[in-house]
Structures are given as C-alpha cells and as structure tokens.
Design a protein around this motif. Structure first.
Motif, mmCIF file in Angstrom:
data_model
loop_
_atom_site.group_PDB
_atom_site.id
_atom_site.type_symbol
_atom_site.label_atom_id
_atom_site.label_comp_id
_atom_site.label_asym_id
_atom_site.label_seq_id
_atom_site.Cartn_x
_atom_site.Cartn_y
_atom_site.Cartn_z
ATOM 1 N N SER A 135 0.869 -1.190 -0.087
ATOM 2 C CA SER A 135 0.015 0.133 -0.031
ATOM 3 C C SER A 135 0.757 1.331 -0.074
ATOM 4 O O SER A 135 0.333 2.251 -0.319
ATOM 5 N N ASN A 136 2.235 1.083 0.183
ATOM 6 C CA ASN A 136 2.944 2.411 0.450
ATOM 7 C C ASN A 136 3.806 2.508 -0.896
ATOM 8 O O ASN A 136 4.686 3.363 -1.174
ATOM 9 N N ILE A 137 3.464 1.627 -1.963
ATOM 10 C CA ILE A 137 4.301 1.673 -3.054
ATOM 11 C C ILE A 137 4.696 2.965 -3.934
ATOM 12 O O ILE A 137 5.793 3.403 -4.320
ATOM 13 N N ASP A 167 6.090 -6.117 1.160
ATOM 14 C CA ASP A 167 5.169 -7.174 1.469
ATOM 15 C C ASP A 167 3.984 -6.968 0.791
ATOM 16 O O ASP A 167 3.185 -6.205 1.049
ATOM 17 N N VAL A 168 3.812 -8.135 -0.291
ATOM 18 C CA VAL A 168 2.517 -7.856 -1.052
ATOM 19 C C VAL A 168 1.267 -8.258 -0.253
ATOM 20 O O VAL A 168 0.033 -8.056 -0.920
ATOM 21 N N LYS A 169 1.278 -8.698 0.740
ATOM 22 C CA LYS A 169 -0.020 -9.105 1.497
ATOM 23 C C LYS A 169 -0.683 -8.019 2.381
ATOM 24 O O LYS A 169 -1.546 -7.911 2.971
ATOM 25 N N ARG A 170 0.205 -6.862 2.486
ATOM 26 C CA ARG A 170 -0.136 -5.690 3.030
ATOM 27 C C ARG A 170 -0.466 -4.532 2.327
ATOM 28 O O ARG A 170 0.190 -4.338 1.434
#
Length: 165
Positions: free
Chosen positions: A141-143, A162-165
């Motif tokens: 979400s911070n990408i 972390d692709v799950k967050r």
C-alpha cells in the motif's frame, strides 16, 4: 550489499555516494573511504590514473566509463545496473592496454543452478547481522510513496515489499 560482502572478505572498500549523511551507514557496512559520485559523473579521458583493483558499478553511463578508465591493470569491473544510463561512453583502451575485464551481472536469465550458487555465496559472505541495517520491509500500500522516495534519492539499502499488506 557489495560494500558489506567485500569488506567481510577483507577488501578495502571505497564507497561512492553523493549524500555525505550516509557516510556513517556505509562505514557500518564496511566502507573505509568515500568518493563523491559527482567526481565519477564528469566526462574524463578514456585512460585515467589507476585507482581501483576492482569495482562493482550499479550506475552505468559516464560513471561506469570513469570507473573502467580508473581500474588498475588486470582489474575487474562488475556492472549490475544502469541508473545513470545504458550507454557506455568509453573506448577499448582500458581493455587492451590494461587488460581490464568488464563483467555483466545477469540476474534475469540466470539458471536455477547459477541462482542457487549465488544464494549459497550470499549465505556465506553477507554478514547476517547487517541485514536488518540494509533491509526495510514496507507494505504494498506504500508503493507510490516509496517510488517518490526512490526517485528523489532518499532510500538507502534495500526495500522489500510485503504484497499481503
């Protein structure tokens, strides 16, 4: 990572950076000195004073050309990035007059066997205690905010998403 690995293996490491505020961070990884990256970005002659027995270049372009031009006789330069450009404004002089070798690092098409060998070397050569210093984990979400930090040069080390967050 190259600074930490090479320092652990006993090499004198000179780190290139344009951010003096990172000197303590790089010293902690094993750097024993620094060169301002601006000095490597200026156009220079194809053969320069010999400074480096070897080098790891993640920049490319004019920086890589200068690193090659400053590499000692029979030295080796590993090229593993092109943040400064994909061109190589150099000549054959360092290669035929000094025997400098330029090695490309292929992390995309490397076979599984090559990757396993590289991972084993990382296991052996990378100081594990420094991994927390080098690595930061961020949520997917911070990408977009991270992209801005990367482009503006405010990131040091590695960011794991972390692709799950």
């Amino acid at each position: 990572m190259a600074v930490a690995i090479l320092a652990k293996r006993g090499y004198k490491v000179i780190a290139s950076t344009g951010r003096p505020e990172t000197h303590d961070y790089l010293k902690n990884l094993g750097a024993s000195g620094f060169i301002d990256r601006a000095a490597l970005q200026e156009k220079g002659p194809h053969l320069q004073k010999e400074r480096w027995a070897g080098a790891v270049d993640a920049v490319g372009g004019q920086t890589l050309a200068n690193v090659i031009a400053q590499t000692m006789r029979n030295g080796v330069v590993a090229a593993c990035g092109l943040a400064g450009g994909s061109d190589l404004p150099s000549s054959v002089f360092p290669f035929i007059l000094r025997g400098v070798s330029l090695l490309g690092v292929d992390s995309v098409m490397a076979s599984r066997a090559q990757r396993e060998k590289a991972w084993a070397r990382l296991e052996q050569d990378l100081p594990h205690a420094l991994l927390k210093t080098i690595t930061r984990v961020e949520p997917m979400s911070n990408i977009f905010a991270l992209a801005e930090e990367i482009v503006s040069g405010r990131i040091q080390g590695r960011v794991v998403i972390d692709v799950k967050r």
